[in-house]
Design an enzyme around this catalytic site. Structure first.
Site, PDB file in Angstrom:
ATOM      1  N   ASP A  33       0.954  -1.192  -0.040  1.00 15.94           N
ATOM      2  CA  ASP A  33       0.107   0.017   0.134  1.00 15.94           C
ATOM      3  C   ASP A  33       0.911   1.285   0.054  1.00 15.94           C
ATOM      4  O   ASP A  33       2.195   1.123  -0.004  1.00 15.94           O
ATOM      5  CB  ASP A  33      -1.052   0.080   1.033  1.00 15.94           C
ATOM      6  N   LYS A  54      -3.142   2.276  -6.022  1.00 16.35           N
ATOM      7  CA  LYS A  54      -3.494   2.837  -7.250  1.00 16.35           C
ATOM      8  C   LYS A  54      -4.171   1.775  -8.067  1.00 16.35           C
ATOM      9  O   LYS A  54      -4.098   0.574  -8.064  1.00 16.35           O
ATOM     10  CB  LYS A  54      -1.973   3.277  -7.910  1.00 16.35           C
ATOM     11  N   MET A 168      -4.619   8.443  11.542  1.00  7.53           N
ATOM     12  CA  MET A 168      -5.596   9.060  10.525  1.00  7.53           C
ATOM     13  C   MET A 168      -6.415  10.247  11.067  1.00  7.53           C
ATOM     14  O   MET A 168      -7.530  10.287  10.655  1.00  7.53           O
ATOM     15  CB  MET A 168      -6.477   7.995  10.101  1.00  7.53           C
TER      16      MET A 168
HETATM   17  C1  LIG Z   1      -4.534   3.013   7.484  1.00  5.13           C
HETATM   18  S1  LIG Z   1      -3.689   3.299   8.935  1.00  5.13           S
HETATM   19  C2  LIG Z   1      -2.667   1.960   9.056  1.00  5.13           C
HETATM   20  C3  LIG Z   1      -1.826   1.806  10.189  1.00  5.13           C
HETATM   21  C4  LIG Z   1      -0.762   0.817  10.229  1.00  5.13           C
HETATM   22  N1  LIG Z   1      -1.410  -0.361   9.978  1.00  5.13           N
HETATM   23  C5  LIG Z   1      -0.091   0.751  11.531  1.00  5.13           C
HETATM   24  O1  LIG Z   1      -0.168  -0.144  12.311  1.00  5.13           O
HETATM   25  O2  LIG Z   1       0.833   1.424  11.603  1.00  5.13           O
HETATM   26  C6  LIG Z   1      -2.919   4.710   8.292  1.00  5.13           C
HETATM   27  C7  LIG Z   1      -2.296   5.814   9.557  1.00  5.13           C
HETATM   28  O3  LIG Z   1      -1.460   5.293  10.201  1.00  5.13           O
HETATM   29  C8  LIG Z   1      -0.435   6.189  10.591  1.00  5.13           C
HETATM   30  N2  LIG Z   1       0.746   6.153  10.407  1.00  5.13           N
HETATM   31  C9  LIG Z   1       1.402   5.241   9.357  1.00  5.13           C
HETATM   32  N3  LIG Z   1       2.823   5.336   8.971  1.00  5.13           N
HETATM   33  C10 LIG Z   1       3.095   6.395   9.886  1.00  5.13           C
HETATM   34  C11 LIG Z   1       4.417   6.888   9.877  1.00  5.13           C
HETATM   35  N4  LIG Z   1       5.175   6.613   9.052  1.00  5.13           N
HETATM   36  N5  LIG Z   1       4.434   8.137  10.701  1.00  5.13           N
HETATM   37  C12 LIG Z   1       3.209   8.462  11.272  1.00  5.13           C
HETATM   38  N6  LIG Z   1       1.836   8.078  11.023  1.00  5.13           N
HETATM   39  C13 LIG Z   1       1.787   6.958  10.415  1.00  5.13           C
HETATM   40  C14 LIG Z   1      -1.200   7.605  10.054  1.00  5.13           C
HETATM   41  O4  LIG Z   1      -2.283   7.794  11.131  1.00  5.13           O
HETATM   42  C15 LIG Z   1      -1.803   6.955   8.897  1.00  5.13           C
HETATM   43  O5  LIG Z   1      -2.834   7.855   8.384  1.00  5.13           O
END
Ligand SMILES: C[S@@+](CC[C@H](N)C(=O)[O-])C[C@H]1O[C@@H](n2cnc3c(N)ncnc32)[C@H](O)[C@@H]1O
Length: 240
Positions: A33, A54, A168
């Protein structure tokens, strides 16, 4: 034939599990993703890459299309890695994908990853629990409109005293902050947003509940609310 639902961690390849690296180096196909950065994908040099963020026309694939794709690949390729940012079972729809594979009789495995819910606070030097400050932390989605239909009872969470780790949440943070104050949190409660934690683009913004709505934040961010959000125990390295 197995589909491996693999956690890619927060972005730094060094934070992958040994199992994730092993699978990436040997798999035939990687379906990844948007939040999986290039240095992590580079660990799968021989795999065909499919960007699930995408589709032709530019929109992300719908979840049911993605489930169908994984089932189809699972039936035709020997080793498929479904690579998801952070941990596959933390707001990653990994549960839905595992259910779809199970229903189709395709063997699968889930490999956990370090969730941004833990890694992003850490990257800003924030301990999510700390004696005398926070004895619990709660991970919440900020994706739902806090002024409309939402399953998240922000006022109730405000009353727990737990550190709140919001994923998010950028688009709705102003409304969320207001509801947390209505729920009893002091408007001066520290708030720290960590953008692209554990990557070269990491940016940390420190503010409070009263001001966070006026601060410009860009996704992806992990937002930490609570006393501990004021801490900065980021590395002090011996450079001598
Ligand atoms: C759909 S969720 C997926 C979360 C993911 N499965 C996890 O455990 O980190 C996506 C959200 O995770 C957070 N996120 C993911 N990667 C990040 C990063 N490198 N830095 C900060 N927030 C992150 C953000 O809030 C983003 O909008």
């Amino acid at each position: 034939v197995t589909v491996h639902l693999v956690g890619a961690g927060p972005g730094d390849p060094q934070l992958l599990t040994v199992r994730a690296v092993e699978l990436l180096s040997t798999c035939d196909v990687v379906v990844h993703d948007r939040l999986v950065p290039a240095p992590v994908l580079a660990l799968a040099p021989r795999a065909t890459r499919i960007d699930a963020g995408k589709r032709r026309g530019g929109d992300p694939m719908a979840q049911h299309q993605l489930n169908d794709l994984l089932v189809e690949l699972g039936r035709s390729s020997s080793t498929v890695v479904r690579l998801k940012g952070g941990d596959p079972f933390v707001f990653g729809r990994g549960g839905e994908e595992a259910e779809a594979l199970d229903a189709a009789g395709v063997p699968y495995e889930v490999v956990p990853g370090i969730s941004s819910a833990l890694a992003a606070p850490m990257a800003a030097g924030i301990p999510v629990t700390m004696r005398h400050h926070a004895s619990a932390f709660t991970v919440l989605t900020g994706h739902e409109d806090p002024t409309g239909d939402t399953d998240v009872d922000w006022e109730a969470h405000a009353a727990t005293g737990a550190t709140l780790v919001i994923l998010m949440g950028v688009a709705h943070i102003e409304g969320i902050a207001k509801r947390l104050v209505v729920g009893g949190l002091d408007p001066g409660t520290p708030v720290t947003a960590v953008h692209w934690a554990c990557t070269d683009d990491q940016r940390v913004t420190r503010t409070d509940l009263a001001s966070v709505g006026a601060v410009e934040l860009t996704p992806p961010c992990t937002i930490v609310v609570g006393d501990v959000a004021a801490f900065d125990l980021s590395p002090r390295l011996d450079t001598g």
